[in-house]
Design a protein around this motif. Structure first.
Motif, PDB file in Angstrom:
ATOM      1  N   PRO A  28       0.839  -1.207   0.000  1.00 20.94           N
ATOM      2  CA  PRO A  28       0.000   0.000   0.000  1.00 20.94           C
ATOM      3  C   PRO A  28       0.870   1.251   0.000  1.00 20.94           C
ATOM      4  CG  PRO A  28       0.031  -1.004   2.181  1.00 20.94           C
ATOM      5  CD  PRO A  28       0.737  -1.962   1.269  1.00 20.94           C
ATOM      6  N   GLU A  30       0.998   5.279   0.769  1.00 22.08           N
ATOM      7  CA  GLU A  30       0.376   6.445   1.389  1.00 22.08           C
ATOM      8  C   GLU A  30       0.973   7.701   0.770  1.00 22.08           C
ATOM      9  OE1 GLU A  30      -0.293   6.783   5.528  1.00 22.08           O
ATOM     10  OE2 GLU A  30      -0.235   4.609   5.877  1.00 22.08           O
ATOM     11  N   GLN A  31       0.130   8.701   0.553  1.00 24.60           N
ATOM     12  CA  GLN A  31       0.591   9.909  -0.142  1.00 24.60           C
ATOM     13  C   GLN A  31       0.098  11.139   0.601  1.00 24.60           C
ATOM     14  OE1 GLN A  31      -1.192  12.348  -2.240  1.00 24.60           O
ATOM     15  NE2 GLN A  31       0.742  13.344  -2.749  1.00 24.60           N
ATOM     16  N   TRP A  32       0.948  12.144   0.694  1.00 21.55           N
ATOM     17  CA  TRP A  32       0.557  13.418   1.289  1.00 21.55           C
ATOM     18  C   TRP A  32       1.406  14.533   0.704  1.00 21.55           C
ATOM     19  CZ3 TRP A  32       3.347   9.747   4.054  1.00 21.55           C
ATOM     20  CH2 TRP A  32       4.622  10.128   4.472  1.00 21.55           C
ATOM     21  N   TYR A  41       5.364  10.011  -1.300  1.00 22.09           N
ATOM     22  CA  TYR A  41       4.786   8.689  -1.492  1.00 22.09           C
ATOM     23  C   TYR A  41       5.580   7.733  -0.610  1.00 22.09           C
ATOM     24  CZ  TYR A  41       2.548  10.812  -5.552  1.00 22.09           C
ATOM     25  OH  TYR A  41       1.808  11.624  -6.366  1.00 22.09           O
ATOM     26  N   TRP A  42       4.894   7.180   0.408  1.00 21.20           N
ATOM     27  CA  TRP A  42       5.576   6.405   1.431  1.00 21.20           C
ATOM     28  C   TRP A  42       5.047   4.981   1.478  1.00 21.20           C
ATOM     29  CZ3 TRP A  42       2.965   5.231   6.330  1.00 21.20           C
ATOM     30  CH2 TRP A  42       3.783   4.518   7.217  1.00 21.20           C
ATOM     31  N   ARG A 227       5.640   6.896   9.305  1.00 19.18           N
ATOM     32  CA  ARG A 227       5.180   8.082   8.566  1.00 19.18           C
ATOM     33  C   ARG A 227       5.726   9.374   9.162  1.00 19.18           C
ATOM     34  NH1 ARG A 227      -0.553   9.671   5.873  1.00 19.18           N
ATOM     35  NH2 ARG A 227      -0.241  11.921   5.839  1.00 19.18           N
ATOM     36  N   LEU A 406      -2.998   5.612  -6.686  1.00 18.64           N
ATOM     37  CA  LEU A 406      -2.163   4.977  -5.678  1.00 18.64           C
ATOM     38  C   LEU A 406      -2.287   3.461  -5.699  1.00 18.64           C
ATOM     39  CD1 LEU A 406      -2.565   7.360  -2.601  1.00 18.64           C
ATOM     40  CD2 LEU A 406      -0.746   7.310  -4.318  1.00 18.64           C
TER      41      LEU A 406
END
Length: 446
Positions: A28, A30-32, A41-42, A227, A406
């Motif tokens: 998965p 995760e984006q911020w 993009y982590w 994160r 994503l």
């Protein structure tokens, strides 16, 4: 025959299921967006105490001034060749930088592609090593030296390599092909001794400041960090870009379709083989038919020994050791290219066969068996693109750069499996026109 047909269908269905099962392991993402505008993009990957980082900005060779072709590549090269003195520490020459990375057991690199200026960092996540690696990377990003003496040395090496390359027929073929396909678009520009001579350290500094901006950076992190730690790490890495501004970059033209076919034939003294390149402008990466075109190309020339081109040109007639085709897709329409080498006296036959294969596929499309085989092969190979932190980072960075969903990596196998014959054939016909191909042969004149 019915039993054989049933077994084939069962094998195909199992292949799709097996590939889809493997693809469920796609991590998965995760984006911020950071306060400075950087898009992060982590992917949390705890299996190894490692971290892979990609930092990418719109500073590839398509941004080179025409009279300074090679500027982006020069900037990428010089990012590893020394750090200027700053509040963070004294100046480090290129040897000191290399030794510092070796002492940490970490890896740093920078490269300019057609679209991207990309920096990569790989390090252990042991707290002291991670902290030191991030600090050194932040210094290189904030204050590259762009030393004039070092650039003069590196430029001499580039010129020597360029001069040596001109003695190879494949270099000449690639240049003629790029000129004919891109026709003045920045994707086709060539760095030469003349354009390198026009590049100064000041030009590098200006290019770097203009394009290395946090506001439109994509940062990918894959590894054993959380994160919150990822957010703090990105802030540290990009702190030196805070004063680079965020002025809009000028729009660039698209690669225009060919109006007609182009044939370029050129002898090359001493060439033992004829070097053949055939193709035309393709599609940008975000084209809605990109996936269908990958399946079509697998059948035509991207699938190794299962492809039509390999079957017709190598297996049936023995004209080459290998023939391969691919789409180069970026922000703009990169080339669709078929490439092969053959003996000069067989070049005409090989060229005619490539054109015939492309015409036949355009006119008739894939068979059901070819489509099933291509989809199975692509789905089963998908997991191999995600079997290490480094590969995951590469794939996630590609997702980030092209602003893809994503879940792109997770849904990819199912979307391949869902493609039908009409969709694949229609996509191919929309993009590939056998009447408007560039054909370059260097080393023989068919």
């Amino acid at each position: 025959m019915r039993l054989l047909s049933w077994l084939r269908r069962l094998t195909f269905a199992w292949g799709l299921l097996w590939g889809a099962t493997l693809a469920q392991a796609a991590p998965p993402i995760e984006q911020w967006v950071q306060p400075d505008g950087a898009r992060v993009y982590w992917v949390y990957s705890p299996a190894l105490p490692m971290l892979d980082v990609r930092i990418e900005v719109d500073g590839g060779s398509r941004r080179d001034p025409p009279d300074q072709a090679g500027l982006a590549a020069a900037v990428a090269l010089m990012l590893s060749k020394g750090v200027a003195a700053s509040a963070a520490g004294p100046a480090l020459d290129d040897n000191a930088v290399s030794e510092a990375w070796a002492d940490l057991g970490a890896q740093w690199s920078a490269v300019a592609t057609l679209d991207r200026l990309s920096v990569s960092l790989r390090t252990l996540t042991t707290p002291d090593i991670l902290d030191a690696a991030v600090a050194l990377a932040a210094r290189q990003l904030a204050a590259p030296a762009f030393d004039a003496a070092v650039w003069a040395r590196e430029r001499e090496r580039l010129v020597a390599a360029w001069q040596q390359a001109q003695l190879q027929p494949e270099t000449r073929a690639a240049r003629l092909y790029a000129d004919a396909v891109y026709r003045g678009h920045p994707y086709g520009w060539e760095a030469t001794p003349q354009t390198w001579a026009a590049i100064t350290p000041q030009a590098m500094r200006e290019f770097y400041r203009r394009h290395a901006r946090a506001c439109d950076a994509r940062v990918t992190l894959v590894g054993r960090i959380g994160r919150a730690e990822a957010q703090a790490l990105v802030q540290r890495l990009l702190a030196g870009w805070a004063d680079h501004g965020c002025a809009p970059l000028p729009a660039l033209p698209e690669v225009a379709p060919l109006a007609q076919g182009v044939a370029v034939q050129e002898p090359f003294a001493g060439a033992a083989q004829a070097h053949v390149l055939i193709g035309q402008p393709g599609v940008p990466r975000r084209d809605p038919d990109y996936l269908a075109l990958q399946v079509a190309n697998h059948i035509v020339g991207g699938g190794g020994f299962t492809s039509r081109l390999m079957h017709e040109i190598r297996e049936r007639r023995g004209l080459t050791y290998g023939v391969y085709s691919y789409f180069l897709a970026g922000r703009h329409a990169g080339a669709y290219t078929v490439t092969l080498q053959t003996s000069p006296d067989q070049a005409a036959q090989a060229v005619a066969l490539v054109h015939q294969v492309l015409r036949d596929f355009t006119e008739r499309g894939p068979t059901d068996a070819e489509l099933q085989q291509a989809k199975t092969a692509l789905i089963q190979s998908h997991a191999l693109r995600l079997d290490s932190n480094r590969k995951i980072a590469d794939q996630v960075a590609a997702v980030a750069w092209s602003d893809l969903p994503l879940d792109e990596l997770d849904t990819w196998p199912a979307r391949v499996a869902a493609l039908d014959r009409d969709t694949v054939w229609r996509a191919w016909r929309r993009v590939i026109d056998p009447q408007r191909l560039v054909t370059v042969v260097v080393g023989a004149v068919p």
